[in-house]
Design a protein around this motif. Structure first.
Motif, mmCIF file in Angstrom:
data_model
loop_
_atom_site.group_PDB
_atom_site.id
_atom_site.type_symbol
_atom_site.label_atom_id
_atom_site.label_comp_id
_atom_site.label_asym_id
_atom_site.label_seq_id
_atom_site.Cartn_x
_atom_site.Cartn_y
_atom_site.Cartn_z
ATOM 1 N N UNK A 138 -56.230 -28.573 60.823
ATOM 2 C CA UNK A 138 -55.208 -27.537 60.648
ATOM 3 C C UNK A 138 -55.349 -26.891 59.281
ATOM 4 N N UNK A 139 -55.167 -25.600 59.195
ATOM 5 C CA UNK A 139 -54.950 -24.690 60.312
ATOM 6 C C UNK A 139 -56.210 -24.570 61.161
ATOM 7 N N UNK A 140 -56.005 -24.307 62.437
ATOM 8 C CA UNK A 140 -57.146 -24.106 63.326
ATOM 9 C C UNK A 140 -57.892 -22.841 62.905
ATOM 10 N N UNK A 141 -59.202 -22.887 63.045
ATOM 11 C CA UNK A 141 -60.032 -21.740 62.691
ATOM 12 C C UNK A 141 -60.882 -21.255 63.859
ATOM 13 N N UNK A 142 -60.817 -21.978 64.964
ATOM 14 C CA UNK A 142 -61.623 -21.640 66.137
ATOM 15 C C UNK A 142 -60.768 -21.900 67.377
ATOM 16 N N UNK A 143 -60.665 -20.953 68.300
ATOM 17 C CA UNK A 143 -59.840 -21.155 69.495
ATOM 18 C C UNK A 143 -60.197 -22.410 70.298
ATOM 19 N N UNK A 144 -61.440 -22.876 70.221
ATOM 20 C CA UNK A 144 -61.826 -24.090 70.949
ATOM 21 C C UNK A 144 -61.051 -25.311 70.452
ATOM 22 N N UNK A 145 -60.534 -25.238 69.242
ATOM 23 C CA UNK A 145 -59.768 -26.360 68.702
ATOM 24 C C UNK A 145 -58.469 -26.593 69.465
ATOM 25 N N UNK B 187 -51.364 -22.271 71.792
ATOM 26 C CA UNK B 187 -51.569 -23.392 70.862
ATOM 27 C C UNK B 187 -52.354 -22.898 69.653
ATOM 28 N N UNK B 188 -53.440 -22.177 69.924
ATOM 29 C CA UNK B 188 -54.253 -21.663 68.825
ATOM 30 C C UNK B 188 -53.438 -20.708 67.953
ATOM 31 N N UNK B 189 -52.681 -19.816 68.575
ATOM 32 C CA UNK B 189 -51.891 -18.841 67.822
ATOM 33 C C UNK B 189 -50.879 -19.537 66.905
ATOM 34 N N UNK B 190 -50.265 -20.594 67.379
ATOM 35 C CA UNK B 190 -49.279 -21.317 66.568
ATOM 36 C C UNK B 190 -49.964 -22.099 65.450
ATOM 37 N N UNK B 191 -50.960 -22.894 65.804
ATOM 38 C CA UNK B 191 -51.523 -23.850 64.845
ATOM 39 C C UNK B 191 -52.655 -23.285 63.987
ATOM 40 N N UNK B 192 -52.958 -22.001 64.151
ATOM 41 C CA UNK B 192 -53.905 -21.342 63.243
ATOM 42 C C UNK B 192 -53.163 -20.657 62.096
ATOM 43 N N UNK B 193 -51.867 -20.653 62.156
ATOM 44 C CA UNK B 193 -51.055 -19.946 61.163
ATOM 45 C C UNK B 193 -50.762 -20.827 59.954
ATOM 46 N N UNK B 194 -51.123 -20.361 58.765
ATOM 47 C CA UNK B 194 -50.839 -21.139 57.553
ATOM 48 C C UNK B 194 -49.353 -21.433 57.361
ATOM 49 N N UNK B 195 -48.480 -20.510 57.795
ATOM 50 C CA UNK B 195 -47.045 -20.739 57.620
ATOM 51 C C UNK B 195 -46.536 -21.884 58.499
ATOM 52 N N UNK B 196 -47.310 -22.294 59.487
ATOM 53 C CA UNK B 196 -46.984 -23.466 60.305
ATOM 54 C C UNK B 196 -47.712 -24.688 59.743
#
Length: 183
Positions: A43-50, A24-33
């Motif tokens: 969004x984008x996520x900046x912390x894995x706890x998100x 989830x973090x890998x997908x939603x931390x990406x600006x292209x998503x």
């Protein structure tokens, strides 16, 4: 819990397993998503706890839906790799706290999964399930400029009906609709 299966995919509930949360973090931390997800908070996520917070928000959103709607992990059957998210849900209105009667199908895929037809395959299964449950029409709403998602909507047989601002707090979105085969 498995929700749907296709020839190549399993759509299942996202879980709080560390592997799911990392994806989830890998997908939603990406600006292209995230650039195509409007003004979605966090969004984008900046912390894995998100990722755990996002999972909880999805679970709360669908808690009263009896399993009909969801925000699901898209898993490749052959490899077990989660490649993205499929969603089926009532669209939020201009007041995002209020659900409308309009149903949305959507997809968010990790860039390493782009170009494999997974979004189309997952969305087609979700649409078929919703039509079998009695829906008369289903929408896809896409940010302007998101040509790959518009192409998925067209591959699903959806008709572009222009830009609308009925949902997501009034954001102007490219709107596609698919009517039930017997409608």
């Amino acid at each position: 819990m498995t929700v749907l299966t296709t020839e190549r995919l399993i759509l299942r509930d996202w879980t709080d397993d560390p592997t799911d949360l990392a994806r989830i973090y890998d997908i939603y931390s990406r600006p292209e998503i995230s650039r195509y997800l409007g003004a979605a908070p966090g969004l984008p996520m900046t912390n894995p706890a998100q990722a755990a917070e996002r999972l909880r928000s999805w679970q709360e959103r669908h808690a009263a839906d009896g399993g009909r709607y969801g925000t699901w992990a898209i898993e490749v059957r052959e490899t077990g790799q989660v490649v993205g998210t499929a969603l089926l849900k009532p669209l939020p209105g201009r007041d995002e706290a209020v659900r409308t009667d309009d149903i949305e199908v959507g997809w968010h895929l990790h860039p390493d999964a782009w170009g494999n037809g997974y979004a189309t395959e997952a969305a087609r299964a979700a649409v078929a399930r919703e039509f079998a449950a009695g829906a008369r029409e289903i929408y896809a709403v896409v940010s302007s400029g998101n040509e790959p998602s518009m192409a998925v909507a067209r591959r699903l047989g959806m008709t572009h009906v222009g830009q609308r601002s009925d949902w997501y707090g009034g954001e102007l979105l490219e709107t596609f609709v698919l009517r039930a085969p017997d409608a």
